[in-house]
Design a protein around this motif. Structure first.
Motif, PDB file in Angstrom:
ATOM      1  N   TYR A 150      32.321  45.108  46.726  1.00 46.98           N
ATOM      2  CA  TYR A 150      33.805  45.668  46.821  1.00 46.98           C
ATOM      3  C   TYR A 150      34.184  45.785  48.280  1.00 46.98           C
ATOM      4  O   TYR A 150      33.119  46.228  48.963  1.00 46.98           O
ATOM      5  N   ARG A 160      50.567  42.790  40.872  1.00 46.53           N
ATOM      6  CA  ARG A 160      49.841  41.673  40.360  1.00 46.53           C
ATOM      7  C   ARG A 160      50.648  40.354  40.627  1.00 46.53           C
ATOM      8  O   ARG A 160      50.056  39.177  40.134  1.00 46.53           O
ATOM      9  N   TRP A 185      41.599  31.621  40.926  1.00 48.87           N
ATOM     10  CA  TRP A 185      41.512  32.889  40.558  1.00 48.87           C
ATOM     11  C   TRP A 185      42.595  33.457  39.578  1.00 48.87           C
ATOM     12  O   TRP A 185      42.467  34.512  39.024  1.00 48.87           O
ATOM     13  N   SER A 189      41.532  36.595  36.562  1.00 44.34           N
ATOM     14  CA  SER A 189      42.087  37.867  36.980  1.00 44.34           C
ATOM     15  C   SER A 189      43.668  37.985  36.570  1.00 44.34           C
ATOM     16  O   SER A 189      44.302  37.150  36.146  1.00 44.34           O
ATOM     17  N   LEU A 268      41.694  39.577  47.838  1.00 46.39           N
ATOM     18  CA  LEU A 268      41.930  40.250  46.516  1.00 46.39           C
ATOM     19  C   LEU A 268      41.062  41.488  46.655  1.00 46.39           C
ATOM     20  O   LEU A 268      41.156  42.339  45.608  1.00 46.39           O
ATOM     21  N   ILE A 297      33.277  36.394  38.867  1.00 49.41           N
ATOM     22  CA  ILE A 297      34.334  36.945  37.559  1.00 49.41           C
ATOM     23  C   ILE A 297      33.935  38.235  37.270  1.00 49.41           C
ATOM     24  O   ILE A 297      35.343  39.103  37.149  1.00 49.41           O
ATOM     25  N   ILE A 300      35.667  40.486  39.941  1.00 48.56           N
ATOM     26  CA  ILE A 300      37.098  40.702  40.104  1.00 48.56           C
ATOM     27  C   ILE A 300      37.616  41.326  38.909  1.00 48.56           C
ATOM     28  O   ILE A 300      38.711  42.155  38.972  1.00 48.56           O
ATOM     29  N   GLN A 301      36.877  40.923  37.636  1.00 45.73           N
ATOM     30  CA  GLN A 301      37.497  41.922  36.620  1.00 45.73           C
ATOM     31  C   GLN A 301      36.950  43.281  36.439  1.00 45.73           C
ATOM     32  O   GLN A 301      37.734  43.975  35.772  1.00 45.73           O
ATOM     33  N   TYR A 304      39.608  44.727  38.882  1.00 41.82           N
ATOM     34  CA  TYR A 304      40.948  44.819  38.230  1.00 41.82           C
ATOM     35  C   TYR A 304      40.711  44.587  36.854  1.00 41.82           C
ATOM     36  O   TYR A 304      41.055  43.658  36.199  1.00 41.82           O
TER      37      TYR A 304
END
Length: 306
Positions: A150, A160, A185, A189, A268, A297, A300-301, A304
């Protein structure tokens, strides 16, 4: 020139599906190509296995500044700043080389061996591998198998839907690859994206730039830093206009969708990963195509969750 109509989330998704087979066919033909153009760090070749701690050699100050830009040397430390302008292979440089070798799973020697120099000379994203506010999951949570990182900032809750735009000088053949990258993306997301004609007010601003372009991170010409972007909520994404770009995978050029997908990951809030199969791996080869992999994946999940 930017299109007059808006890209909607659904239209990008269907474009992604309809053209995925085309992109894959180009990737299959070109993924093994190699570009022989010289790297801006080409001077390191003559230092392979001949220079290590205690030595002095031309170009080492340039290497120190390069590694500082990538986060391997703390250039804000006044004590260290005094060493950045000399060509001595000192403790600061040895520590930075070891840290670089560790991140990219190279043999940790602290020396400019052939494998390390080869990696350093590859074209890459200019965003730092190490950021002061980064959450380096690849080092803190290896037991989970996670390699994503991150950047320490994220888009606020409730934000969003992100608008994107291009300047009037933007290459028209880059619009579709970017739409595909946005759409990709979107599939993994909670983000939705929409085109805005007003470049200045868009959340994400995508442009081609050259050399010193006013953001404090000048490009270095062909085959060096090919692109960079900024962490949330800055939104700027810059491609180096001096590189060879194509809207599909082709020999001796960089794929706009592959690099755009990576840079949007920074937009992001994701950092670099040492996984060479991930989109968020910092290095790119001409003729290469990369998609999001499981680690991208998961990253990002995790950042968020909803």
């Amino acid at each position: 020139m930017a299109p007059k109509v808006s890209y909607t989330c659904s239209s990008m998704f269907f474009v992604l599906l309809s053209l995925s087979s085309l992109c894959i066919s180009h990737a299959h033909l070109s993924q093994n190509s190699e570009d022989k153009r010289p790297s801006p760090l080409g001077f390191l070749t003559k230092l392979i296995d001949t220079t290590h701690k205690g030595h002095k050699a031309g170009g080492l100050s340039e290497l120190k500044k390069y590694l500082a830009n990538l986060g391997y040397i703390d250039h804000t430390n006044p004590r260290i700043q005094t060493h950045l302008n000399n060509d001595v292979f000192d403790d600061t440089l040895e520590t930075a080389v070891r840290k670089y070798q560790e991140f990219y799973n190279l043999k940790i020697t602290g020396r400019l061996d052939q494998e390390t120099v080869k990696q350093l000379q590859e074209p890459r994203c200019g965003f730092p591998d190490f950021h002061p506010n980064a959450n380096l999951t690849s080092f803190a949570h290896n037991w989970t198998g996670a390699l994503y990182t991150y950047l320490g900032t994220a888009w606020p809750p409730g934000k969003r839907y992100l608008t994107f735009s291009y300047p009037k000088s933007f290459r028209s053949d880059a619009e579709l690859p970017m739409a595909l990258a946005f759409g990709r993306w979107m599939t993994v997301s909670p983000f939705k994206f929409g085109y805005r004609s007003d470049f200045g007010s868009a959340d994400v601003k995508v442009s081609f730039e050259r050399r010193d372009h006013g953001d404090g991170y000048p490009f270095d010409g062909p085959y060096g830093v090919v692109a960079h972007s900024f962490r949330p909520t800055d939104g700027r994404l810059h491609f180096d206009a001096d590189e060879r770009w194509t809207p599909y995978v082709a020999k001796e050029s960089f794929d706009l969708q592959t690099v755009g997908l990576h840079e949007l990951g920074h937009i992001l809030g994701l950092g670099h990963t040492p996984d060479p199969k991930a989109s968020m791996y910092a290095y790119f080869r001409p003729g290469e195509s990369r998609d999001l992999n499981e680690d991208d994946i998961r990253g990002i999940q995790s950042l968020y969750p909803n």
